[in-house]
Write a protein that holds these residues in place. Structure first.
Motif, PDB file in Angstrom:
ATOM      1  N   ALA A 155       1.102  -1.138   0.217  1.00 34.38           N
ATOM      2  CA  ALA A 155       0.054  -0.105  -0.752  1.00 34.38           C
ATOM      3  C   ALA A 155       0.915   1.636   0.080  1.00 34.38           C
ATOM      4  CB  ALA A 155      -1.394  -0.451   0.856  1.00 34.38           C
ATOM      5  N   GLN A 156       1.688   1.706  -1.070  1.00 32.74           N
ATOM      6  CA  GLN A 156       2.260   2.868  -1.255  1.00 32.74           C
ATOM      7  C   GLN A 156       1.907   3.149  -2.702  1.00 32.74           C
ATOM      8  OE1 GLN A 156       6.176   1.911  -1.233  1.00 32.74           O
ATOM      9  NE2 GLN A 156       7.304   4.004  -1.777  1.00 32.74           N
ATOM     10  N   VAL A 157       2.046   4.603  -2.104  1.00 37.91           N
ATOM     11  CA  VAL A 157       2.166   5.529  -4.051  1.00 37.91           C
ATOM     12  C   VAL A 157       2.093   5.323  -5.162  1.00 37.91           C
ATOM     13  CG1 VAL A 157       2.274   7.394  -4.722  1.00 37.91           C
ATOM     14  CG2 VAL A 157       1.299   7.402  -3.050  1.00 37.91           C
ATOM     15  N   GLY A 158       1.817   4.670  -6.255  1.00 37.37           N
ATOM     16  CA  GLY A 158       2.500   4.402  -6.808  1.00 37.37           C
ATOM     17  C   GLY A 158       3.124   2.760  -7.891  1.00 37.37           C
ATOM     18  N   GLN A 159       2.795   1.660  -6.124  1.00 35.62           N
ATOM     19  CA  GLN A 159       2.369   0.342  -6.291  1.00 35.62           C
ATOM     20  C   GLN A 159       1.742  -0.300  -6.561  1.00 35.62           C
ATOM     21  OE1 GLN A 159       5.803  -1.110  -5.508  1.00 35.62           O
ATOM     22  NE2 GLN A 159       6.289   0.777  -5.637  1.00 35.62           N
ATOM     23  N   VAL A 160       1.366  -1.171  -7.424  1.00 31.28           N
ATOM     24  CA  VAL A 160       0.240  -1.835  -8.115  1.00 31.28           C
ATOM     25  C   VAL A 160      -0.546  -2.739  -7.081  1.00 31.28           C
ATOM     26  CG1 VAL A 160      -0.634  -3.439  -9.712  1.00 31.28           C
ATOM     27  CG2 VAL A 160       0.938  -1.743 -10.669  1.00 31.28           C
ATOM     28  N   LEU A 161      -1.260  -2.412  -6.732  1.00 32.80           N
ATOM     29  CA  LEU A 161      -2.248  -3.760  -5.702  1.00 32.80           C
ATOM     30  C   LEU A 161      -2.897  -4.375  -6.788  1.00 32.80           C
ATOM     31  CD1 LEU A 161      -3.015  -1.029  -3.216  1.00 32.80           C
ATOM     32  CD2 LEU A 161      -1.641  -2.538  -2.470  1.00 32.80           C
ATOM     33  N   SER A 162      -3.855  -5.932  -6.211  1.00 37.53           N
ATOM     34  CA  SER A 162      -4.129  -6.416  -6.762  1.00 37.53           C
ATOM     35  C   SER A 162      -5.531  -7.508  -6.233  1.00 37.53           C
ATOM     36  CB  SER A 162      -3.050  -7.750  -7.411  1.00 37.53           C
ATOM     37  OG  SER A 162      -2.238  -6.811  -8.777  1.00 37.53           O
ATOM     38  N   SER A 173     -19.765 -14.430 -12.779  1.00 34.19           N
ATOM     39  CA  SER A 173     -18.583 -13.515 -13.555  1.00 34.19           C
ATOM     40  C   SER A 173     -17.794 -12.356 -13.017  1.00 34.19           C
ATOM     41  CB  SER A 173     -18.805 -12.971 -14.501  1.00 34.19           C
ATOM     42  OG  SER A 173     -19.911 -11.846 -14.860  1.00 34.19           O
ATOM     43  N   PHE A 174     -17.056 -11.772 -11.995  1.00 32.08           N
ATOM     44  CA  PHE A 174     -16.843 -10.236 -11.306  1.00 32.08           C
ATOM     45  C   PHE A 174     -16.781  -9.383 -11.466  1.00 32.08           C
ATOM     46  CE2 PHE A 174     -14.976 -14.409  -9.281  1.00 32.08           C
ATOM     47  CZ  PHE A 174     -15.601 -15.088  -8.932  1.00 32.08           C
ATOM     48  N   SER A 175     -17.455  -8.506 -10.880  1.00 33.11           N
ATOM     49  CA  SER A 175     -16.359  -6.512 -11.044  1.00 33.11           C
ATOM     50  C   SER A 175     -16.099  -6.468  -9.915  1.00 33.11           C
ATOM     51  CB  SER A 175     -18.040  -6.861 -11.291  1.00 33.11           C
ATOM     52  OG  SER A 175     -18.392  -6.465 -10.663  1.00 33.11           O
ATOM     53  N   TYR A 176     -15.224  -5.107  -9.908  1.00 38.06           N
ATOM     54  CA  TYR A 176     -14.370  -4.893  -8.869  1.00 38.06           C
ATOM     55  C   TYR A 176     -14.759  -3.012  -8.806  1.00 38.06           C
ATOM     56  CZ  TYR A 176     -11.969  -9.601  -9.882  1.00 38.06           C
ATOM     57  OH  TYR A 176     -11.310 -10.346 -10.473  1.00 38.06           O
ATOM     58  N   GLN A 177     -14.470  -3.166  -6.884  1.00 35.85           N
ATOM     59  CA  GLN A 177     -15.158  -1.668  -6.598  1.00 35.85           C
ATOM     60  C   GLN A 177     -13.797  -1.048  -5.299  1.00 35.85           C
ATOM     61  OE1 GLN A 177     -16.948   1.757  -8.154  1.00 35.85           O
ATOM     62  NE2 GLN A 177     -15.093   2.308  -6.585  1.00 35.85           N
ATOM     63  N   TRP A 178     -12.924   0.057  -5.867  1.00 39.95           N
ATOM     64  CA  TRP A 178     -11.713  -0.223  -4.765  1.00 39.95           C
ATOM     65  C   TRP A 178     -12.268   0.567  -4.247  1.00 39.95           C
ATOM     66  CZ3 TRP A 178      -7.212  -3.084  -4.162  1.00 39.95           C
ATOM     67  CH2 TRP A 178      -7.065  -3.608  -4.977  1.00 39.95           C
ATOM     68  N   ALA A 188     -12.491   3.661 -10.046  1.00 38.57           N
ATOM     69  CA  ALA A 188     -11.345   2.595  -9.633  1.00 38.57           C
ATOM     70  C   ALA A 188     -12.362   1.090  -9.855  1.00 38.57           C
ATOM     71  CB  ALA A 188     -10.484   2.595  -8.540  1.00 38.57           C
ATOM     72  N   THR A 189     -12.477   0.581 -11.093  1.00 38.60           N
ATOM     73  CA  THR A 189     -13.147  -0.895 -11.307  1.00 38.60           C
ATOM     74  C   THR A 189     -12.932  -1.537 -12.255  1.00 38.60           C
ATOM     75  OG1 THR A 189     -14.045  -0.053 -12.920  1.00 38.60           O
ATOM     76  CG2 THR A 189     -15.887   0.918 -11.244  1.00 38.60           C
ATOM     77  N   GLY A 190     -11.484  -2.160 -11.891  1.00 33.84           N
ATOM     78  CA  GLY A 190     -10.490  -2.873 -11.893  1.00 33.84           C
ATOM     79  C   GLY A 190      -9.963  -3.739 -11.555  1.00 33.84           C
ATOM     80  N   PRO A 191      -9.646  -5.077 -12.068  1.00 33.43           N
ATOM     81  CA  PRO A 191      -8.762  -6.161 -10.616  1.00 33.43           C
ATOM     82  C   PRO A 191      -7.854  -5.398 -10.567  1.00 33.43           C
ATOM     83  CG  PRO A 191      -8.284  -6.441 -13.055  1.00 33.43           C
ATOM     84  CD  PRO A 191      -9.862  -5.225 -13.231  1.00 33.43           C
ATOM     85  N   THR A 192      -6.431  -4.409 -10.373  1.00 37.01           N
ATOM     86  CA  THR A 192      -5.825  -3.999 -10.013  1.00 37.01           C
ATOM     87  C   THR A 192      -6.726  -2.068  -9.973  1.00 37.01           C
ATOM     88  OG1 THR A 192      -4.828  -3.579 -11.887  1.00 37.01           O
ATOM     89  CG2 THR A 192      -4.531  -5.281 -11.225  1.00 37.01           C
ATOM     90  N   TYR A 193      -5.051  -1.936  -8.553  1.00 36.79           N
ATOM     91  CA  TYR A 193      -5.188  -0.068  -8.418  1.00 36.79           C
ATOM     92  C   TYR A 193      -3.895   0.543  -8.037  1.00 36.79           C
ATOM     93  CZ  TYR A 193      -6.395   4.600  -5.993  1.00 36.79           C
ATOM     94  OH  TYR A 193      -6.383   5.548  -5.716  1.00 36.79           O
ATOM     95  N   THR A 194      -4.218   1.248  -8.537  1.00 39.23           N
ATOM     96  CA  THR A 194      -1.930   1.875  -7.982  1.00 39.23           C
ATOM     97  C   THR A 194      -2.651   3.318  -7.830  1.00 39.23           C
ATOM     98  OG1 THR A 194      -1.496   0.966  -9.969  1.00 39.23           O
ATOM     99  CG2 THR A 194      -0.086   2.726  -8.833  1.00 39.23           C
ATOM    100  N   PRO A 195      -2.452   3.183  -6.004  1.00 39.65           N
ATOM    101  CA  PRO A 195      -2.264   3.746  -4.997  1.00 39.65           C
ATOM    102  C   PRO A 195      -2.094   5.706  -5.674  1.00 39.65           C
ATOM    103  CG  PRO A 195      -2.306   2.031  -3.744  1.00 39.65           C
ATOM    104  CD  PRO A 195      -1.267   2.303  -5.310  1.00 39.65           C
ATOM    105  N   ALA A 205      -9.534  -1.285   0.552  1.00 44.14           N
ATOM    106  CA  ALA A 205     -10.033  -2.192   0.396  1.00 44.14           C
ATOM    107  C   ALA A 205     -10.667  -2.719  -0.910  1.00 44.14           C
ATOM    108  CB  ALA A 205     -10.938  -2.083   1.646  1.00 44.14           C
ATOM    109  N   VAL A 206     -10.736  -3.458  -1.420  1.00 43.65           N
ATOM    110  CA  VAL A 206     -11.690  -4.204  -2.531  1.00 43.65           C
ATOM    111  C   VAL A 206     -13.411  -4.542  -2.189  1.00 43.65           C
ATOM    112  CG1 VAL A 206     -10.220  -6.128  -3.433  1.00 43.65           C
ATOM    113  CG2 VAL A 206     -11.710  -4.249  -4.902  1.00 43.65           C
ATOM    114  N   ALA A 207     -14.578  -4.039  -2.970  1.00 44.49           N
ATOM    115  CA  ALA A 207     -15.329  -5.155  -3.370  1.00 44.49           C
ATOM    116  C   ALA A 207     -15.851  -6.196  -4.070  1.00 44.49           C
ATOM    117  CB  ALA A 207     -16.588  -4.382  -2.857  1.00 44.49           C
ATOM    118  N   VAL A 208     -15.800  -7.335  -3.943  1.00 42.35           N
ATOM    119  CA  VAL A 208     -15.651  -8.434  -5.153  1.00 42.35           C
ATOM    120  C   VAL A 208     -17.565  -8.704  -5.327  1.00 42.35           C
ATOM    121  CG1 VAL A 208     -15.127  -9.879  -6.694  1.00 42.35           C
ATOM    122  CG2 VAL A 208     -14.241  -8.527  -5.474  1.00 42.35           C
ATOM    123  N   THR A 209     -17.783  -7.802  -6.683  1.00 45.92           N
ATOM    124  CA  THR A 209     -19.658  -8.977  -6.800  1.00 45.92           C
ATOM    125  C   THR A 209     -19.536  -9.706  -8.099  1.00 45.92           C
ATOM    126  OG1 THR A 209     -20.208  -6.165  -6.390  1.00 45.92           O
ATOM    127  CG2 THR A 209     -21.480  -7.749  -7.977  1.00 45.92           C
TER     128      THR A 209
END
Length: 230
Positions: A155-162, A173-178, A188-195, A205-209
Motif C-alpha cells: 500500500a504505497q503510492v505508485g505500487q500496484v495493488l491486485s 463472473s466478477f466486477s470490482y470496486q476499490w 477504480a473498477t478493475g482488478p488492480t488499483y495503483t494508490p 479495500a476492494v469489493a468484489v461482486t
C-alpha cells in the motif's frame, strides 16, 4: 501459478419438466453418468468459378444440437422408470445441473430407453433424448462467497495493488470496486488499483461482486495498511 478449476461430475442432476409447466422439474433418481448435448456445425460448400487459387470455399451452415443421454440404475416401477416411460412421444424440458450449480436447459424428445437386466450384476438403463434447439446456460442459485476477497501488493503510492476475487459457488463472473477508507474510489473498477498521493494515510479495500444468471452477491476484502508516500 493458478490452481486448477477441474472438478468431478459427482453431484450432477438430470431433471425433466413439461412444456406446460417449464419451471416444475422432476429429478431423475439413481443417474450415474450424463452426456450433455453436443453441437455439430454444418459446413456449406460455397465454391464458385472464381474461387481463389482453385481452392474450395466454405461458409457456416446450421448447427445440429445432437443428443443428450444418461445412464441410470434401472428400478422397474420406480418414479424414474415411470417418468421416462411417460415421456414417450412428448417434448420435455430437460435440465442438467452440474456440481458447481451451473445449468444447461434444453428441449428434448425421448429417443431411446434401453434397460439392461443381467444375471449377476445390477440392472441399468440408458436414456437418450434428441435435442431440439440450443441449450440455455444458467444457474439454479445466485452466487455465494465462500472465501473473502484479498489484496496483494504494498500500500504505497505508485505500487500496484491486485485483487484476488476469493472463492465463490455457482460460477459467477466478477466486477470490482476499490474503496478508500470505506468510500468508493471513482473509476477504480478493475482488478488492480495503483494508490495516488491523495490516498496517503488511508486504508484501501476492494469489493468484489459475483454475478450469474440467478443473481449477484458482494463481498469485501480486509483493508490494507494505510497508504504511505513513495
Amino acid at each position: 501459478m493458478a490452481e486448477t478449476g477441474a472438478m468431478i461430475g459427482y453431484g450432477s442432476i438430470f431433471a425433466m419438466a413439461d412444456p406446460e409447466a417449464p419451471t416444475v422439474f422432476e429429478d431423475i433418481a439413481e443417474v450415474y453418468d450424463i452426456t450433455p448435448p453436443s453441437d455439430t456445425d454444418d459446413l456449406v460448400d460455397a465454391t464458385h468459378m472464381q474461387s481463389p487459387n482453385r481452392t474450395r470455399e466454405f461458409i457456416a451452415g446450421l448447427t445440429d444440437p445432437g443428443e443428450a443421454s444418461f445412464e441410470m440404475n434401472f428400478i422397474p416401477g420406480s418414479a424414474a422408470d415411470l417418468a421416462i416411460q411417460n415421456a414417450k412421444g412428448k417434448r420435455k424440458i430437460c435440465r442438467i445441473t452440474f456440481p458447481n450449480g451451473v445449468t444447461w436447459t434444453f428441449t428434448g424428445i425421448r429417443q431411446g430407453y434401453e434397460p439392461a437386466v443381467p444375471t449377476e450384476d445390477k440392472m441399468t438403463a440408458t436414456v437418450t433424448f434428441k435435442v431440439s434447439g440450443p441449450h440455455v446456460n444458467g444457474a439454479t442459485q445466485a452466487p455465494a462467497n465462500t472465501l473473502l476477497p484479498a489484496i496483494s501488493g504494498v500500500a504505497q503510492v505508485g505500487q500496484v495493488l491486485s485483487a484476488y476475487a476469493g472463492a465463490w459457488s455457482y460460477s459467477p463472473s466478477f466486477s470490482y470496486q476499490w474503496k478508500k477508507a470505506g468510500v468508493n474510489i471513482a473509476g477504480a473498477t478493475g482488478p488492480t488499483y495503483t494508490p495516488v498521493v491523495g490516498d496517503v494515510g488511508a486504508a484501501i479495500a476492494v469489493a468484489v461482486t459475483g454475478t450469474n444468471s440467478a443473481g449477484n452477491a458482494t463481498a469485501t476484502s480486509a483493508a490494507t495498511a494505510n497508504v504511505i508516500a513513495a
